[in-house]
Scaffold this motif. Structure first.
Motif, PDB file in Angstrom:
ATOM      1  N   LEU A  79       0.816  -1.213   0.000  1.00  0.00           N
ATOM      2  CA  LEU A  79       0.000   0.000   0.000  1.00  0.00           C
ATOM      3  C   LEU A  79       0.852   1.267   0.000  1.00  0.00           C
ATOM      4  CD1 LEU A  79      -2.858  -0.918   2.494  1.00  0.00           C
ATOM      5  CD2 LEU A  79      -3.134  -0.341   0.083  1.00  0.00           C
ATOM      6  N   SER A  80       2.064   1.176   0.495  1.00  0.00           N
ATOM      7  CA  SER A  80       2.923   2.357   0.572  1.00  0.00           C
ATOM      8  C   SER A  80       3.536   2.737  -0.772  1.00  0.00           C
ATOM      9  CB  SER A  80       4.043   2.122   1.592  1.00  0.00           C
ATOM     10  OG  SER A  80       4.909   1.077   1.152  1.00  0.00           O
ATOM     11  N   LEU A  81       3.444   1.856  -1.773  1.00  0.00           N
ATOM     12  CA  LEU A  81       3.992   2.162  -3.089  1.00  0.00           C
ATOM     13  C   LEU A  81       3.146   3.232  -3.765  1.00  0.00           C
ATOM     14  CD1 LEU A  81       4.812  -1.471  -4.312  1.00  0.00           C
ATOM     15  CD2 LEU A  81       6.340   0.182  -3.235  1.00  0.00           C
ATOM     16  N   THR A  82       3.794   4.201  -4.388  1.00  0.00           N
ATOM     17  CA  THR A  82       3.072   5.370  -4.918  1.00  0.00           C
ATOM     18  C   THR A  82       2.248   5.060  -6.157  1.00  0.00           C
ATOM     19  OG1 THR A  82       5.037   5.992  -6.193  1.00  0.00           O
ATOM     20  CG2 THR A  82       4.775   6.980  -4.009  1.00  0.00           C
ATOM     21  N   GLU A  83       2.640   4.086  -6.953  1.00  0.00           N
ATOM     22  CA  GLU A  83       1.935   3.814  -8.208  1.00  0.00           C
ATOM     23  C   GLU A  83       0.875   2.735  -8.064  1.00  0.00           C
ATOM     24  OE1 GLU A  83       2.200   5.688 -10.660  1.00  0.00           O
ATOM     25  OE2 GLU A  83       3.909   6.836  -9.909  1.00  0.00           O
ATOM     26  N   ILE A  84       0.415   2.487  -6.845  1.00  0.00           N
ATOM     27  CA  ILE A  84      -0.616   1.484  -6.594  1.00  0.00           C
ATOM     28  C   ILE A  84      -1.977   2.171  -6.487  1.00  0.00           C
ATOM     29  CG2 ILE A  84      -1.450  -0.279  -5.018  1.00  0.00           C
ATOM     30  CD1 ILE A  84       1.012  -1.060  -6.600  1.00  0.00           C
ATOM     31  N   VAL A  93      -2.943  -6.643  -6.844  1.00  0.00           N
ATOM     32  CA  VAL A  93      -2.529  -5.239  -6.883  1.00  0.00           C
ATOM     33  C   VAL A  93      -2.954  -4.639  -8.215  1.00  0.00           C
ATOM     34  CG1 VAL A  93      -0.559  -3.671  -6.863  1.00  0.00           C
ATOM     35  CG2 VAL A  93      -0.575  -5.672  -5.363  1.00  0.00           C
ATOM     36  N   LEU A  94      -3.510  -3.449  -8.167  1.00  0.00           N
ATOM     37  CA  LEU A  94      -3.903  -2.735  -9.382  1.00  0.00           C
ATOM     38  C   LEU A  94      -3.031  -1.489  -9.505  1.00  0.00           C
ATOM     39  CD1 LEU A  94      -6.002  -2.866 -11.676  1.00  0.00           C
ATOM     40  CD2 LEU A  94      -7.422  -1.324 -10.335  1.00  0.00           C
ATOM     41  N   THR A  95      -2.243  -1.423 -10.581  1.00  0.00           N
ATOM     42  CA  THR A  95      -1.371  -0.269 -10.799  1.00  0.00           C
ATOM     43  C   THR A  95      -2.134   0.859 -11.491  1.00  0.00           C
ATOM     44  OG1 THR A  95      -0.608  -1.083 -12.948  1.00  0.00           O
ATOM     45  CG2 THR A  95       0.616  -1.785 -10.996  1.00  0.00           C
ATOM     46  N   ARG A  96      -1.574   2.040 -11.451  1.00  0.00           N
ATOM     47  CA  ARG A  96      -2.238   3.192 -12.056  1.00  0.00           C
ATOM     48  C   ARG A  96      -2.079   3.229 -13.564  1.00  0.00           C
ATOM     49  NH1 ARG A  96      -3.829   6.438  -7.979  1.00  0.00           N
ATOM     50  NH2 ARG A  96      -2.714   6.261  -5.992  1.00  0.00           N
ATOM     51  N   SER A  97      -1.082   2.560 -14.099  1.00  0.00           N
ATOM     52  CA  SER A  97      -0.840   2.576 -15.533  1.00  0.00           C
ATOM     53  C   SER A  97      -0.151   1.290 -15.943  1.00  0.00           C
ATOM     54  CB  SER A  97       0.022   3.786 -15.914  1.00  0.00           C
ATOM     55  OG  SER A  97       0.429   3.715 -17.262  1.00  0.00           O
ATOM     56  N   THR A  98      -0.374   0.886 -17.196  1.00  0.00           N
ATOM     57  CA  THR A  98       0.291  -0.316 -17.702  1.00  0.00           C
ATOM     58  C   THR A  98       1.799  -0.131 -17.786  1.00  0.00           C
ATOM     59  OG1 THR A  98      -0.118   0.488 -19.956  1.00  0.00           O
ATOM     60  CG2 THR A  98      -1.691  -1.077 -19.041  1.00  0.00           C
ATOM     61  N   ILE A 111       3.736  -1.733 -14.846  1.00  0.00           N
ATOM     62  CA  ILE A 111       3.554  -3.148 -14.531  1.00  0.00           C
ATOM     63  C   ILE A 111       4.884  -3.826 -14.207  1.00  0.00           C
ATOM     64  CG2 ILE A 111       3.032  -5.376 -15.583  1.00  0.00           C
ATOM     65  CD1 ILE A 111       0.558  -4.127 -14.674  1.00  0.00           C
ATOM     66  N   GLU A 112       5.850  -3.706 -15.086  1.00  0.00           N
ATOM     67  CA  GLU A 112       7.110  -4.431 -14.897  1.00  0.00           C
ATOM     68  C   GLU A 112       7.843  -3.965 -13.653  1.00  0.00           C
ATOM     69  OE1 GLU A 112      11.137  -5.581 -17.455  1.00  0.00           O
ATOM     70  OE2 GLU A 112       9.700  -4.115 -18.236  1.00  0.00           O
ATOM     71  N   ALA A 113       7.900  -2.643 -13.439  1.00  0.00           N
ATOM     72  CA  ALA A 113       8.615  -2.126 -12.277  1.00  0.00           C
ATOM     73  C   ALA A 113       7.947  -2.555 -10.977  1.00  0.00           C
ATOM     74  CB  ALA A 113       8.692  -0.596 -12.358  1.00  0.00           C
ATOM     75  N   ILE A 114       6.623  -2.457 -10.925  1.00  0.00           N
ATOM     76  CA  ILE A 114       5.903  -2.850  -9.708  1.00  0.00           C
ATOM     77  C   ILE A 114       6.044  -4.341  -9.456  1.00  0.00           C
ATOM     78  CG2 ILE A 114       3.626  -2.992  -8.637  1.00  0.00           C
ATOM     79  CD1 ILE A 114       4.776  -0.212  -8.663  1.00  0.00           C
ATOM     80  N   ALA A 115       5.990  -5.147 -10.522  1.00  0.00           N
ATOM     81  CA  ALA A 115       6.139  -6.597 -10.359  1.00  0.00           C
ATOM     82  C   ALA A 115       7.513  -6.933  -9.773  1.00  0.00           C
ATOM     83  CB  ALA A 115       5.935  -7.297 -11.695  1.00  0.00           C
ATOM     84  N   ASN A 116       8.548  -6.232 -10.234  1.00  0.00           N
ATOM     85  CA  ASN A 116       9.888  -6.481  -9.694  1.00  0.00           C
ATOM     86  C   ASN A 116       9.979  -6.090  -8.219  1.00  0.00           C
ATOM     87  OD1 ASN A 116      10.796  -7.375 -12.187  1.00  0.00           O
ATOM     88  ND2 ASN A 116      11.488  -5.351 -12.828  1.00  0.00           N
ATOM     89  N   VAL A 117       9.357  -4.965  -7.857  1.00  0.00           N
ATOM     90  CA  VAL A 117       9.365  -4.536  -6.455  1.00  0.00           C
ATOM     91  C   VAL A 117       8.607  -5.537  -5.593  1.00  0.00           C
ATOM     92  CG1 VAL A 117       8.585  -2.757  -4.857  1.00  0.00           C
ATOM     93  CG2 VAL A 117       9.623  -2.110  -7.031  1.00  0.00           C
TER      94      VAL A 117
END
Length: 375
Positions: A91-96, A208-213, A216-222
C-alpha cells in the motif's frame, strides 16, 4: 501620457490591418476561395484519415488499459501465507491504485441440500470496496457475497440463502457480487468481506492494481523483492506485462503512421498555398506599388499578406473540420476528441502563415516607381 496611448494605438492599427486584409480578400474572390478550399481540404483530410486513426487508437488503448491489464496477482503455494505487513508495504507504493488480499477458509455447500455442490469460502479485505463494486462491510456482522454463477452452483439462484462449512459454521449470503475482471480468480468462491485488517491476519493471495500499464514491470519487480527473498519458489507473481508491451507497440505504430500522413498532407498544402498567394501578389503588384508610393512600409505590406492568408485559413479550417466531423458522426465512425480538432485548426493556421512568408516578402519588395510606370 504616451504609455497610456500606445496600447490603444496598437489596437487601432491591428483592427485597421484586419479590416484591410478582409477587404483585400474580398477584392480577389477566386484566390480567396482557393485558399479556403485548400486549407479546408487539408483539415478534412487529416481529420478523416489521421483523426479517425487517433480516435480508433484511443479506443483500442482504452480497451487494453482496462483494470485487468493493470493487475498483478501474488499467490502463495500450498501451505504458505503472507502476513499483514506485506499488504501494508504494498500500500505504501506510490503507483498502486488498489490492493486486495484474501485467504481460503474452508469448503462450504448449501445448508439446505445434503451432500450438495461445494465451493471455496475466502475472506477478502480491500483498500476500497467501491472500486470493486461491493458494499463496505459493517462491524459486528459478516458480509457474504458470491457471483451469480457461484450461487447457481450452490442452488441459491435467487441470490440469498445459507451455506454451511464442513466444520458446521454457517453464513448467510447477503447478495450477488459483480467482480471486475482483475478479480476473476475469486469469482468461483464465496467471499466474506472484512472491514478491518489486523496485524495478525494471514493471506494467501494479494491482487494489486497499478495506475498505468507502464508501471507493470517495475511494480512486479518490487513486489517480487517484498514477498520473500529467502525462498521465492513459495510464491508466484502473475502480471500483464505482455499486454503492456502490446499497448506500447500499438501506440507506436499508429502514432508513427498518423504523423507521417499528416506531415505529407500539410507539406503539399503549404506548397500549394504559397504558390496561390504568389500568384495573388503578382496580379496585385500595381496595388502594392500604389500603397508603397502612398507611404506604406514594407512591414505593413508583409503583415497585410500574412493577415489575409491567416484569416482565410481560419475560415477554411473551421469549415473543413466541421464537414469532416459531420461525416464521421453520420457514418458512426470513431470521432477524434475536441483537443485533437483544435490542434488540427491551429496546425492549419500555422501552415498557412508559414506559406505566406515568401509571398509577403515579394509583395513588400515591389518597387513603387517601377510598378506605377505607365507602359
Amino acid at each position: 501620457m504616451t504609455s497610456h496611448q500606445t496600447p490603444e494605438r496598437a489596437l487601432w492599427r491591428s483592427r485597421a490591418l484586419l479590416r484591410e486584409a478582409g477587404a483585400s480578400a474580398f477584392s480577389a474572390p477566386v484566390i480567396s476561395a482557393l485558399v479556403v478550399i485548400m486549407i479546408g481540404s487539408m483539415c478534412a483530410a487529416i481529420v478523416l484519415t489521421n483523426g479517425r486513426s487517433v480516435a480508433s487508437e484511443r479506443a483500442v488503448l482504452a480497451t487494453i488499459d482496462n483494470a485487468g491489464t493493470r493487475s498483478i496477482t501474488i499467490t502463495a503455494r500450498s501451505g504458505e501465507t503472507f502476513d499483514s505487513g506485506l499488504v501494508e508495504r504494498v500500500l505504501s507504493l506510490t503507483e498502486i491504485e488498489w490492493v486486495g488480499a484474501s485467504q481460503f477458509i474452508s469448503d462450504a455447500s448449501n445448508s439446505q441440500i445434503l451432500d450438495g455442490h461445494t465451493v471455496g469460502v475466502r475472506r477478502l479485505w480491500a483498500s476500497s470496496w467501491k472500486r470493486i463494486g461491493l458494499p463496505s462491510p459493517q462491524n459486528g456482522s459478516a458480509s457474504v457475497y458470491a457471483t451469480d454463477a457461484t450461487l447457481a452452483s450452490l442452488g441459491l439462484a435467487d441470490g440469498v440463502g445459507t451455506i454451511r462449512a464442513r466444520d458446521g459454521i454457517e453464513w448467510f449470503v447477503a447478495g450477488t457480487a459483480q467482480l471486475p475482471s482483475f478479480l476473476a480468480a475469486l469469482g468461483s468462491s464465496v467471499l466474506i468481506l472484512e472491514k478491518e485488517r489486523t496485524t495478525t491476519e494471514r493471506f494467501d493471495q494479494i491482487t494489486v492494481l497499478t495506475r498505468s500499464t507502464s508501471h507493470i514491470e517495475a511494480i512486479a519487480n518490487v513486489l517480487g523483492t517484498l514477498v520473500n527473498l529467502d525462498d521465492p519458489s513459495k510464491f508466484t507473481i502473475s502480471a500483464s506485462q505482455q499486454l503492456a508491451e502490446v499497448r506500447s507497440a500499438v501506440r507506436g505504430q499508429l502514432s508513427e503512421f498518423g504523423r507521417n500522413l499528416a506531415l505529407g498532407i500539410t507539406s503539399i498544402t503549404s506548397v500549394l498555398t504559397c504558390s496561390v498567394m504568389i500568384l495573388s501578389v503578382m496580379q496585385r503588384r500595381r496595388d502594392f506599388g500604389r500603397r508603397r508610393a502612398l507611404g506604406a512600409t514594407r512591414s505593413l505590406i508583409a503583415a497585410l499578406i500574412v493577415a489575409q492568408t491567416g484569416g482565410l485559413s481560419a475560415i477554411g479550417a473551421i469549415a473543413g473540420i466541421g464537414v469532416a466531423s459531420t461525416v464521421l458522426m453520420t457514418t458512426d465512425a470513431p470521432t477524434p476528441p475536441l483537443d485533437y480538432l483544435a490542434a488540427v485548426a491551429v496546425l492549419a493556421i500555422q501552415v498557412s502563415l508559414v506559406a505566406a512568408i515568401v509571398p509577403a516578402i515579394l509583395a513588400s519588395r515591389r518597387d513603387p516607381i517601377r510598378e506605377l510606370r505607365v507602359p
